[in-house]
Design a protein around this motif. Structure first.
Motif, PDB file in Angstrom:
ATOM      1  N   ILE A 335      68.307 -21.596  19.327  1.00  0.00           N
ATOM      2  CA  ILE A 335      67.027 -21.864  18.673  1.00  0.00           C
ATOM      3  C   ILE A 335      67.032 -21.272  17.267  1.00  0.00           C
ATOM      4  CG2 ILE A 335      64.524 -21.497  18.799  1.00  0.00           C
ATOM      5  CD1 ILE A 335      64.898 -21.059  21.819  1.00  0.00           C
ATOM      6  N   ARG A 336      66.405 -22.008  16.343  1.00  0.00           N
ATOM      7  CA  ARG A 336      66.213 -21.500  14.989  1.00  0.00           C
ATOM      8  C   ARG A 336      64.761 -21.706  14.564  1.00  0.00           C
ATOM      9  NH1 ARG A 336      70.209 -19.943  11.657  1.00  0.00           N
ATOM     10  NH2 ARG A 336      72.367 -20.362  12.276  1.00  0.00           N
ATOM     11  N   MET A 337      64.242 -20.744  13.835  1.00  0.00           N
ATOM     12  CA  MET A 337      62.959 -20.888  13.151  1.00  0.00           C
ATOM     13  C   MET A 337      63.237 -20.649  11.675  1.00  0.00           C
ATOM     14  SD  MET A 337      60.335 -18.897  15.790  1.00  0.00           S
ATOM     15  CE  MET A 337      58.837 -19.605  15.105  1.00  0.00           C
ATOM     16  N   ASP A 338      62.966 -21.654  10.849  1.00  0.00           N
ATOM     17  CA  ASP A 338      63.267 -21.574   9.421  1.00  0.00           C
ATOM     18  C   ASP A 338      61.987 -21.696   8.608  1.00  0.00           C
ATOM     19  OD1 ASP A 338      66.143 -21.437   9.679  1.00  0.00           O
ATOM     20  OD2 ASP A 338      66.097 -23.558  10.226  1.00  0.00           O
ATOM     21  N   GLN A 339      61.628 -20.613   7.909  1.00  0.00           N
ATOM     22  CA  GLN A 339      60.466 -20.594   7.010  1.00  0.00           C
ATOM     23  C   GLN A 339      59.193 -21.069   7.721  1.00  0.00           C
ATOM     24  OE1 GLN A 339      60.470 -19.414   3.706  1.00  0.00           O
ATOM     25  NE2 GLN A 339      62.482 -18.678   4.347  1.00  0.00           N
ATOM     26  N   VAL A 340      59.005 -20.616   8.950  1.00  0.00           N
ATOM     27  CA  VAL A 340      57.875 -21.071   9.765  1.00  0.00           C
ATOM     28  C   VAL A 340      56.620 -20.268   9.440  1.00  0.00           C
ATOM     29  CG1 VAL A 340      56.948 -21.181  12.122  1.00  0.00           C
ATOM     30  CG2 VAL A 340      59.272 -21.968  11.653  1.00  0.00           C
ATOM     31  N   SER A 341      55.554 -21.000   9.133  1.00  0.00           N
ATOM     32  CA  SER A 341      54.228 -20.399   8.958  1.00  0.00           C
ATOM     33  C   SER A 341      53.251 -21.157   9.841  1.00  0.00           C
ATOM     34  CB  SER A 341      53.772 -20.472   7.491  1.00  0.00           C
ATOM     35  OG  SER A 341      54.612 -19.687   6.664  1.00  0.00           O
ATOM     36  N   PHE A 342      52.283 -20.431  10.377  1.00  0.00           N
ATOM     37  CA  PHE A 342      51.333 -21.070  11.300  1.00  0.00           C
ATOM     38  C   PHE A 342      50.020 -20.298  11.310  1.00  0.00           C
ATOM     39  CE2 PHE A 342      49.295 -21.107  15.477  1.00  0.00           C
ATOM     40  CZ  PHE A 342      49.023 -22.460  15.600  1.00  0.00           C
ATOM     41  N   GLY A 343      48.921 -21.060  11.420  1.00  0.00           N
ATOM     42  CA  GLY A 343      47.601 -20.469  11.592  1.00  0.00           C
ATOM     43  C   GLY A 343      46.787 -21.314  12.543  1.00  0.00           C
ATOM     44  N   TYR A 344      45.932 -20.677  13.342  1.00  0.00           N
ATOM     45  CA  TYR A 344      45.091 -21.421  14.282  1.00  0.00           C
ATOM     46  C   TYR A 344      43.982 -22.178  13.556  1.00  0.00           C
ATOM     47  CZ  TYR A 344      47.444 -18.719  17.893  1.00  0.00           C
ATOM     48  OH  TYR A 344      48.392 -18.172  18.719  1.00  0.00           O
ATOM     49  N   ASN A 345      43.704 -21.779  12.313  1.00  0.00           N
ATOM     50  CA  ASN A 345      42.744 -22.519  11.487  1.00  0.00           C
ATOM     51  C   ASN A 345      43.269 -22.539  10.065  1.00  0.00           C
ATOM     52  OD1 ASN A 345      41.851 -19.982  10.200  1.00  0.00           O
ATOM     53  ND2 ASN A 345      40.845 -19.582  12.162  1.00  0.00           N
ATOM     54  N   GLU A 347      41.977 -21.147   7.464  1.00  0.00           N
ATOM     55  CA  GLU A 347      41.623 -19.983   6.655  1.00  0.00           C
ATOM     56  C   GLU A 347      42.673 -18.875   6.716  1.00  0.00           C
ATOM     57  OE1 GLU A 347      39.297 -21.460   8.713  1.00  0.00           O
ATOM     58  OE2 GLU A 347      38.456 -22.532   6.983  1.00  0.00           O
ATOM     59  N   THR A 348      43.260 -18.654   7.891  1.00  0.00           N
ATOM     60  CA  THR A 348      44.179 -17.529   8.059  1.00  0.00           C
ATOM     61  C   THR A 348      45.494 -17.994   8.668  1.00  0.00           C
ATOM     62  OG1 THR A 348      43.232 -17.037  10.244  1.00  0.00           O
ATOM     63  CG2 THR A 348      42.310 -15.865   8.349  1.00  0.00           C
ATOM     64  N   LEU A 349      46.540 -17.215   8.414  1.00  0.00           N
ATOM     65  CA  LEU A 349      47.856 -17.484   8.993  1.00  0.00           C
ATOM     66  C   LEU A 349      48.221 -16.352   9.946  1.00  0.00           C
ATOM     67  CD1 LEU A 349      49.929 -18.741   5.915  1.00  0.00           C
ATOM     68  CD2 LEU A 349      49.035 -20.109   7.805  1.00  0.00           C
ATOM     69  N   GLN A 350      48.637 -16.732  11.152  1.00  0.00           N
ATOM     70  CA  GLN A 350      49.112 -15.729  12.117  1.00  0.00           C
ATOM     71  C   GLN A 350      50.607 -15.451  11.949  1.00  0.00           C
ATOM     72  OE1 GLN A 350      46.485 -17.828  13.091  1.00  0.00           O
ATOM     73  NE2 GLN A 350      45.295 -15.949  12.963  1.00  0.00           N
ATOM     74  N   LEU A 351      51.337 -16.407  11.385  1.00  0.00           N
ATOM     75  CA  LEU A 351      52.766 -16.237  11.120  1.00  0.00           C
ATOM     76  C   LEU A 351      53.050 -16.648   9.684  1.00  0.00           C
ATOM     77  CD1 LEU A 351      54.359 -17.753  14.376  1.00  0.00           C
ATOM     78  CD2 LEU A 351      54.092 -15.336  13.813  1.00  0.00           C
ATOM     79  N   ARG A 352      53.933 -15.871   9.014  1.00  0.00           N
ATOM     80  CA  ARG A 352      54.259 -16.157   7.618  1.00  0.00           C
ATOM     81  C   ARG A 352      55.772 -16.082   7.411  1.00  0.00           C
ATOM     82  NH1 ARG A 352      49.833 -12.857   7.717  1.00  0.00           N
ATOM     83  NH2 ARG A 352      47.958 -13.548   6.610  1.00  0.00           N
ATOM     84  N   GLY A 373      51.593 -11.312  15.944  1.00  0.00           N
ATOM     85  CA  GLY A 373      52.108 -12.676  15.867  1.00  0.00           C
ATOM     86  C   GLY A 373      53.230 -12.989  16.833  1.00  0.00           C
ATOM     87  N   LYS A 374      53.639 -12.007  17.646  1.00  0.00           N
ATOM     88  CA  LYS A 374      54.785 -12.234  18.523  1.00  0.00           C
ATOM     89  C   LYS A 374      54.499 -13.281  19.599  1.00  0.00           C
ATOM     90  CE  LYS A 374      53.655  -8.124  21.319  1.00  0.00           C
ATOM     91  NZ  LYS A 374      52.346  -7.882  20.660  1.00  0.00           N
ATOM     92  N   SER A 375      53.314 -13.238  20.223  1.00  0.00           N
ATOM     93  CA  SER A 375      52.970 -14.240  21.246  1.00  0.00           C
ATOM     94  C   SER A 375      52.760 -15.616  20.622  1.00  0.00           C
ATOM     95  CB  SER A 375      51.705 -13.819  22.002  1.00  0.00           C
ATOM     96  OG  SER A 375      51.945 -12.672  22.783  1.00  0.00           O
ATOM     97  N   THR A 376      52.249 -15.648  19.389  1.00  0.00           N
ATOM     98  CA  THR A 376      52.083 -16.921  18.696  1.00  0.00           C
ATOM     99  C   THR A 376      53.431 -17.575  18.462  1.00  0.00           C
ATOM    100  OG1 THR A 376      50.086 -16.115  17.603  1.00  0.00           O
ATOM    101  CG2 THR A 376      51.176 -18.009  16.617  1.00  0.00           C
ATOM    102  N   GLN A 543      55.058  -7.693  12.488  1.00  0.00           N
ATOM    103  CA  GLN A 543      53.935  -6.911  11.957  1.00  0.00           C
ATOM    104  C   GLN A 543      53.167  -7.800  10.979  1.00  0.00           C
ATOM    105  OE1 GLN A 543      54.585  -3.529   9.189  1.00  0.00           O
ATOM    106  NE2 GLN A 543      53.406  -2.306  10.658  1.00  0.00           N
ATOM    107  N   GLU A 544      51.865  -7.976  11.273  1.00  0.00           N
ATOM    108  CA  GLU A 544      50.985  -8.784  10.434  1.00  0.00           C
ATOM    109  C   GLU A 544      51.566 -10.165  10.149  1.00  0.00           C
ATOM    110  OE1 GLU A 544      50.090  -6.519   6.964  1.00  0.00           O
ATOM    111  OE2 GLU A 544      48.843  -5.061   8.052  1.00  0.00           O
ATOM    112  N   GLY A 545      52.143 -10.763  11.175  1.00  0.00           N
ATOM    113  CA  GLY A 545      52.627 -12.139  11.072  1.00  0.00           C
ATOM    114  C   GLY A 545      53.999 -12.302  10.455  1.00  0.00           C
TER     115      GLY A 545
END
Length: 715
Positions: A335-345, A347-352, A373-376, A543-545
């Protein structure tokens, strides 16, 4: 979604049944309209001239037509029953399938009561229209059209007179339609709110009893039931007025018809037989018009219901299936995650900007504090959500292009929120893997350390699970979830805080199990408990996404960064195998900010004062406003900090986990608690009472001086 257009689309799939039903309706209506016309010929051609032969001919036609009409009616009833049943079955199935395709944000927008009401009252309303209202509407429309043709053939002047007056029959209900729609919508929304309250009361009955909230929920239910009563009364009155208006109009039309008809008879412009036929036929047409007016409230209700169901059909999943999905092979995935950012809305991002690589067959851990952000990140790997930016690949394929069925066959997520179905233990473990043998099932249960527990139940694996597993402990539910996952034999095993509800002995067994199966599967584990991941091939610290550190356990400790701080916070506690007794090292106690600088010998005396407390899930440890008399350290578990705000009620402001502390101000003062603390899961605490602490400080007053200095900024 338009009600008529959508329903016609469903009916179009059953052309033969539709044709049979419409034909039978036409025959019924034709006979019903023609039968009153026979009165004209009976009176004018048979009774008045006393022509028995004509009488027999007309009677034979009426009897023959009546028998044929009965046969057509039976065919119509059968075709309607079959047709309506098929349409409702398909509509329900389409709605159910559409719900299954929805992603997690959909279920966060809609509560249980919202969806149940649509399947219950809204679907029943539509079913009532399909089975009764629409056939009646069609029948009465044909009756009016054919009846008007016959009335015009009998006497066009009288027909025009009553037709002009009949406009009132539909103008009144039309004027009330908007009001009726508004009341209908309000009534259904009130039903949703009450259904949600019932759902919440049933699921939270333990918490409600434990916090003695019965009166509060009773008052809430009382208000909602009164609201249902008020809206129901308004709806009843509105519908009653709409239904009464046609009858009132019909009485006026009767007066017009009798008056004008009498005038025509007296002036020899109409025969008595013709008037009798006209009167009988008019009553039939008038009744059809009245029936159609009666249908208007039902049609309005079903229109609102279909709009509400249409809202669900119009929802589109946030994680759609690719048009040409890739089928993953059942091999060990990388598995790879490349430059992944995500937010539930938005306004804010849980992962950066998350970048990570998980090699096939390795054991990887995501660690970090609550909200890091680990569970996200784990939910993105499960494709419960898609990233806002960046890509996630499995074996080189973008996860968005992968068949969801093959992804679910390849991977299994075990979360801390375990859901068990209302069926037996056996069925909960096997689920759709019906080819699983009892030996395989029991082996998986043994690996998850739940077999002995199940075997001791009177019904064993045939024990029924009720209330989503509410009769089981959190640890039992968690171990059943692990056993269920093992039975599915995934190549990618994703675990989210799976040991959070387990006792130390069982946690140790599960950690050993992970060591046994590593290499056979790619394992990704999310946890805040670092002792569980010391043997991981790779640890990512969130830490902090963001991922702030990565490496093996010893490598991360040598960085003296975030991971090292977390390790030191959780280190220094000793917990018995049954999880009922805990102690704390002097060295660990010295790292608490309010004990900083106190001599080791005195800290040894303080450590001896701490007593072990255990809390079950949902238990309130301290309550806002009550007198503070204890200081707590979390040895194992997690708690939520809740504060009451005027106008907004109680809100969560923080989550504390292993090694965190709270209530230390109580060691010096009896100030009221400024927040409520409630356990999220099974929790083990060390606590010291102010009275015992003061007995020690009476002997060693220097402890108080040091403590006052370190707490000065916190008070």
């Amino acid at each position: 979604m338009n009600l008529i257009t959508a329903l016609l689309g469903y009916f179009a799939r059953y052309k033969l049944l539709c044709g049979l039903f419409v034909s039978s309706i036409f025959i019924e209506v034709a006979y019903a309209v023609a039968a009153p016309l026979s009165l004209k010929y009976l009176v004018d051609e048979a009774f008045t001239p006393k022509n028995f032969q004509v009488f027999l001919s007309i009677l034979s036609i009426l009897i023959g037509g009546g028998l044929f009409n009965i046969g057509a009616s039976l065919c119509g009833d059968y075709s309607l029953g079959r047709l309506s049943g098929e349409v409702i079955r398909r509509l329900r199935m389409d709605l159910f399938s559409h719900l299954q395709q929805q992603s997690l944000p959909f279920y966060q927008r809609y509560r249980v009561g919202d969806l149940v009401t649509r399947f219950a009252s809204d679907m029943v309303s539509i079913e009532r229209v399909i089975r009764a209202a629409m056939p009646l509407f069609l029948r009465e429309t044909l009756s009016i059209l054919l009846g008007l043709i016959m009335l015009f053939s009998l006497e066009w002047k009288l027909t025009l007179a009553v037709l002009a007056g009949s406009v009132l029959m539909f103008v009144g209900p039309r004027m009330l339609q908007e009001r009726a729609e508004t009341v209908n919508i309000s009534s259904k929304e009130a039903q949703e709110r009450f259904s949600n309250s019932i759902d919440e009361m049933v699921k939270g009955h333990k918490t409600i009893k434990g916090l003695h909230l019965q009166q509060r929920f009773k008052e809430q239910a009382k208000k909602q039931i009164h609201e249902l009563f008020t809206l129901g009364l308004r709806l009843h009155i509105t519908n009653a007025i709409m239904e009464r208006l046609p009858l009132t109009t019909l009485l006026i039309l009767n007066g017009i018809m009798i008056g004008f008809g009498g005038y025509l008879i007296f002036h020899d412009e109409m025969t008595v037989g013709g008037f009798m036929a006209f009167f009988t036929l008019f009553m039939s047409v008038g009744q059809s018009g009245s029936n159609m007016a009666y249908l208007i409230p039902n049609l309005i209700e079903s229109k609102i219901s279909f709009q509400r169901i249409g809202e669900i059909f119009n929802e589109r999943t946030d994680v759609p299936e690719s048009e040409k999905p890739v089928e993953l092979l059942t091999t060990l995935p990388s598995i790879r995650m490349d430059q992944v950012s995500f937010g539930y809305n938005d306004e804010t991002l849980q992962l950066r900007d998350i970048n990570l690589h998980i090699e096939a067959g390795t054991y990887v851990a995501f660690v970090g504090g609550s909200g890091s952000g680990k569970s996200t990140a784990l939910q993105l790997l499960s494709r419960y959500y898609d990233p806002k930016q960046g890509t996630i690949t499995i074996n080189g394929y973008d996860i968005r292009t992968v068949s969801q069925a093959s992804l679910r066959n390849l991977s299994t997520l075990v979360s801390q929120d375990t859901f068990l179905f209302h069926t037996t233990v056996r069925d909960n473990l096997i689920l759709d893997r019906t080819d699983t043998s009892d030996a395989e099932m029991m082996e998986a249960a043994k690996q998850a350390k739940i077999h002995d527990v199940i075997a001791n139940w009177p019904e064993g694996y045939d024990t029924w699970i009720h209330h989503e597993g509410g009769s089981l402990s959190g640890g039992e539910r968690q171990r059943m979830a692990i056993a269920r996952a093992l039975l599915r034999k995934p190549k990618l095993l994703l675990m989210d805080e799976v040991t959070s509800a387990l006792d130390p002995a069982t946690e140790s067994d599960i950690n050993q199990l992970i060591q046994q199966i590593r290499g056979e599967k790619t394992i990704v584990s999310v946890t805040h408990r670092l002792a569980s991941v010391v043997n991981a091939d790779q640890i990512y610290v969130f830490q902090e996404g963001r991922i702030v550190e990565s490496g093996k356990h010893q490598e991360l400790l040598q960085l003296h960064g975030v991971y090292n701080s977390m390790w030191e916070k959780q280190h220094g506690f000793h917990l018995s195998q049954d999880g009922l007794h805990a102690t704390v090292d002097v060295q660990r106690l010295s790292k608490l900010p309010f004990f900083e600088g106190i001599e080791a010998e005195l800290l040894q005396n303080i450590a001896a004062l701490f007593a072990t407390e255990t809390c079950s899930e949902g238990e309130t440890i301290i309550r806002q406003g009550e007198e503070g008399n204890k200081c707590y350290i979390i040895v194992r578990g997690s708690v939520e900090i809740l504060k009451h705000f005027d106008g907004d009620g109680e809100k969560r402001v923080a989550v504390l986990q292993d090694g965190d502390h709270f209530g230390e101000i109580a060691l010096l003062t009896n100030s009221p608690r400024n927040a409520t603390v409630r356990s999220i899961g099974p929790t083990v605490l060390l606590s010291v009472r102010r009275e015992e602490f003061h007995q020690l400080t009476a002997i060693h007053p220097q402890i108080v001086r040091t403590l006052e200095q370190t707490l000065q900024k916190r008070i």
